[in-house]
Design an enzyme around this catalytic site. Structure first.
Site, PDB file in Angstrom:
ATOM      1  N   CYS A   1       0.986  -1.510  -0.330  1.00 49.58           N
ATOM      2  CA  CYS A   1       0.034  -0.512   0.364  1.00 49.58           C
ATOM      3  C   CYS A   1       0.767   1.060   0.545  1.00 49.58           C
ATOM      4  O   CYS A   1       2.160   0.770   0.101  1.00 49.58           O
ATOM      5  CB  CYS A   1      -0.742   0.076   1.518  1.00 49.58           C
TER       6      CYS A   1
ATOM      7  N   ALA B   1       2.994   2.234   2.859  1.00 44.65           N
ATOM      8  CA  ALA B   1       4.183   0.938   2.718  1.00 44.65           C
ATOM      9  C   ALA B   1       5.170   1.876   2.191  1.00 44.65           C
ATOM     10  O   ALA B   1       6.207   2.183   2.951  1.00 44.65           O
ATOM     11  CB  ALA B   1       4.071  -0.795   2.430  1.00 44.65           C
TER      12      ALA B   1
ATOM     13  N   HIS C   1       6.307   6.404  -2.178  1.00 40.78           N
ATOM     14  CA  HIS C   1       7.163   6.802  -2.944  1.00 40.78           C
ATOM     15  C   HIS C   1       7.579   8.539  -2.651  1.00 40.78           C
ATOM     16  O   HIS C   1       7.973   9.351  -2.258  1.00 40.78           O
ATOM     17  CB  HIS C   1       7.917   6.420  -3.920  1.00 40.78           C
TER      18      HIS C   1
HETATM   19 FE1  ICS Z   1      13.036   0.817  -5.410  1.00 36.40          FE
HETATM   20 MO1  ICS Z   1      10.985  -4.800  -1.462  1.00 36.40          MO
HETATM   21 FE2  ICS Z   1      11.204  -0.399  -3.885  1.00 36.40          FE
HETATM   22 FE3  ICS Z   1      13.726  -1.254  -3.546  1.00 36.40          FE
HETATM   23 FE4  ICS Z   1      12.526  -1.647  -5.297  1.00 36.40          FE
HETATM   24 FE5  ICS Z   1      11.213  -3.639  -3.927  1.00 36.40          FE
HETATM   25 FE6  ICS Z   1      10.366  -2.196  -2.192  1.00 36.40          FE
HETATM   26 FE7  ICS Z   1      12.705  -2.975  -1.619  1.00 36.40          FE
HETATM   27  C1  ICS Z   1      12.007  -1.485  -3.272  1.00 36.40           C
HETATM   28  S1  ICS Z   1      11.301  -0.614  -5.813  1.00 36.40           S
HETATM   29  S2  ICS Z   1       9.526  -4.179  -3.248  1.00 36.40           S
HETATM   30  S3  ICS Z   1      12.314   1.451  -3.252  1.00 36.40           S
HETATM   31  S4  ICS Z   1       9.019  -0.175  -2.572  1.00 36.40           S
HETATM   32  S5  ICS Z   1      12.571  -3.529  -5.796  1.00 36.40           S
HETATM   33  S6  ICS Z   1      10.815  -2.634  -0.311  1.00 36.40           S
HETATM   34  S7  ICS Z   1      14.377  -0.805  -4.784  1.00 36.40           S
HETATM   35  S8  ICS Z   1      12.792  -4.724  -2.352  1.00 36.40           S
HETATM   36  S9  ICS Z   1      14.453  -1.978  -0.864  1.00 36.40           S
END
Ligand code: ICS
Length: 523
Positions: free
Chosen positions: A52, A55, A187
């Site tokens: 969400c 999050a 974000h």
């Molecule tokens: Fe970027 Mo989970 Fe973001 Fe990051 Fe990315 Fe993933 Fe999530 Fe984690 C992500 S886009 S899904 S900030 S929102 S793939 S928490 S890199 S792993 S650290």
């Protein structure tokens, strides 16, 4: 034969659903990149991987900062489930000895707060946090019920700033879970808040090196930012701010004093990169520290940007040294991993970045997708002008960013930037996932649980990369699952050191014969 997948899956859906999902399931062609549907609402009733907006704001962007008290205004579950499950690490130091990351601060809203309002409870929570910890800053995060009942977290922030006589920087985020279609909206909301409340608050410049950069979109999962910090130190490059892995309030506040921003996870923080450029004149480049080759490439870009021969030589020396153990580990792993197949369905950037590491292992990614990426994350930044803004995106505040009256200072002139571009540097741009995937591979946005099962049943990959919600379902089908959100218990996987860890872990996981013995309960 991957071509059978789409037809077979869509045949099982009701007509309307099939029509919508059809646009999100695409066969790739790197030479003529197809259009994919992304960043639109998930179909109700489909089991999605997504999280969400709260999050994305609280858990992802602000969460990894250690010296800000992050209070979740909402029911306890929201705070609990965003409490360190992502394994973002931090290392307190003399500058910021506080570490609030192990705490889960929440107002723990009850039924009566939903009926009569929760603002008083929030004020009380802030008073309590202040008395106990005397933090430098307090951030408030809104959950769904806060928006539904109309509690105003910004009003509370103003009120408490006054009550505490401005001794602590208090600010709120309207990041209710439902505000956007996924964590991606969170974000954006977080980026706006960083800009309005922290960035630019402190002009002090200290540190030991003259080459000063920010690394944006790096969250220190499993110690990734530590690996990057060590590497930068070896090269003689100052990390002014990492956003937000292992970060402090001061790092946000001084980020505008850096001379270059490297953007790792573009999805989560591109807004800040752009704001730093518009307001303060700091150029940004896409970077990647996932994969040994990618890391070397990124370091060389930094060397070229600063154009200092001493720095360039030092970087080359570091790369040469680091590559020795990397090659050794790679060759060892390759014996077993070569030719294996991978599938990656992760977040908004890792499903792309980690393909680098699988390539280094001689493995092919036959299918991949994001949970909440936008079209540009798939197709490349050049498609942005053609992306239709819908009501869901319009729901998120767009802030106007202007040149700072006194501190705007272009780090490079137009001509210098042009010259660097001629030498191969790219500013304000990036390619998406599709340009780097093979022809005919399957790209799927917002993969549903049903589609995941079908992928595994039809193509038996050697490894499936996703998160905790998928992990045990996939493993019960006899396919190992590597969590690429929190790395299970592993990491770091960034930089040269991380690549070595990844080679070893994947060789163990994907090449272990025990999976062949696994039978699903119904088999
Ligand atoms: Fe970027 Mo989970 Fe973001 Fe990051 Fe990315 Fe993933 Fe999530 Fe984690 C992500 S886009 S899904 S900030 S929102 S793939 S928490 S890199 S792993 S650290």
């Amino acid at each position: 034969n991957l071509a059978e997948f789409k037809e077979e899956v869509l045949a099982a859906y009701p007509k309307k659903v099939a029509k919508k999902r059809g646009k999100a399931i695409v066969y790739n062609d790197p030479d003529e990149i197809p259009q994919i549907q992304a960043n639109v609402r998930t179909i109700p009733g489909i089991i999605t991987q997504r999280g969400c907006t709260y999050a994305g704001c609280k858990g992802v962007v602000l969460g990894p900062t250690r010296d800000i008290v992050n209070i979740t205004h909402g029911p306890i579950g929201c705070g609990f489930y965003s409490w360190l499950t992502r394994r973002n690490q931090t290392r307190p130091d003399e500058q910021a000895p506080e570490n609030f990351i192990p705490y889960a601060f929440s107002t723990d809203m009850q039924d009566s707060n939903i009926v009569f309002g929760g603002e008083e409870k929030l004020k009380q929570a802030i008073r309590e946090a202040y008395e106990l910890f005397h933090p430098k800053a307090i951030a408030i995060f809104s959950t769904c019920p806060v928006g539904l009942i109309g509690d105003d977290v910004h009003r509370v922030a103003r009120h408490m700033t006054e009550e505490l006589e401005g001794k602590v920087n208090i600010f709120g985020f309207s990041c209710e879970g439902y505000r956007g279609v996924s964590q991606s909206a969170g974000h954006h909301i977080a980026n706006n808040g960083l800009y309005k409340n922290l960035i630019g608050n402190d002009d002090s410049v200290d540190g030991k090196y003259k080459f000063r950069i920010n690394v944006l979109g790096e969250y220190n999962i499993g110690g990734d930012a530590f690996a990057i910090e060590t590497l930068m130190d070896k090269c003689g490059i100052e990390l002014v701010a990492t956003m937000s892995g292992n970060s402090t309030k001061k790092q946000f506040e001084t980020a505008h004093t850096a001379d270059l921003s490297l953007v790792m996870c573009h999805r989560s923080i591109n807004y800040v990169a752009e704001m730093l450029e518009t307001s303060f004149g700091i150029p940004w480049m896409k970077a990647n520290f996932i994969g040994a080759e990618a890391t070397a490439k990124t370091l060389r870009k930094v060397g070229k940007y600063f154009g200092d021969q001493e720095l360039i030589d030092r970087i080359e020396k570091v790369i040469a040294e680091e590559m020795i153990p990397v090659k050794e580990a790679q060759e060892k792993a390759l014996e077993k991993t070569k030719g294996k197949l991978a599938m990656l369905f992760v977040g908004g950037s890792r499903a792309h970045h980690y393909q680098e590491l699988f390539n280094e292992l001689g493995m092919t990614t036959i299918s991949a997708g994001y949970e909440f990426g936008h079209r540009d994350d798939y197709e490349g930044r050049s498609v942005i002008p053609s992306i239709q803004i819908d009501a869901d995106s319009r729901n998120i505040e767009q802030i106007t960013v202007k040149e700072d009256a006194t501190r705007f200072k272009p780090r490079k002139t137009e001509e210098e930037l042009k010259a660097l571009e001629k030498e191969g540097l790219e500013f304000n741009g990036y390619e998406g996932m599709m340009a780097e995937m093979k022809k005919g591979t399957l790209v799927i946005d917002d993969l549903s649980h049903y589609e995941m099962g079908k992928l595994i049943e039809m193509y038996h990959p050697d490894i499936f990369c996703a998160g905790i919600k998928e992990k045990f379902c996939v493993q019960k089908m006899g396919i190992p699952l590597k969590q690429l959100h929190n790395y299970d218990y592993g990491g770091p996987y960034a930089a040269f050191e991380g690549a070595i860890n990844f080679y070893k872990d994947i060789e163990q996981i994907a090449c272990c014969s025990i999976w062949k013995e696994m039978k699903a309960p119904w088999e």
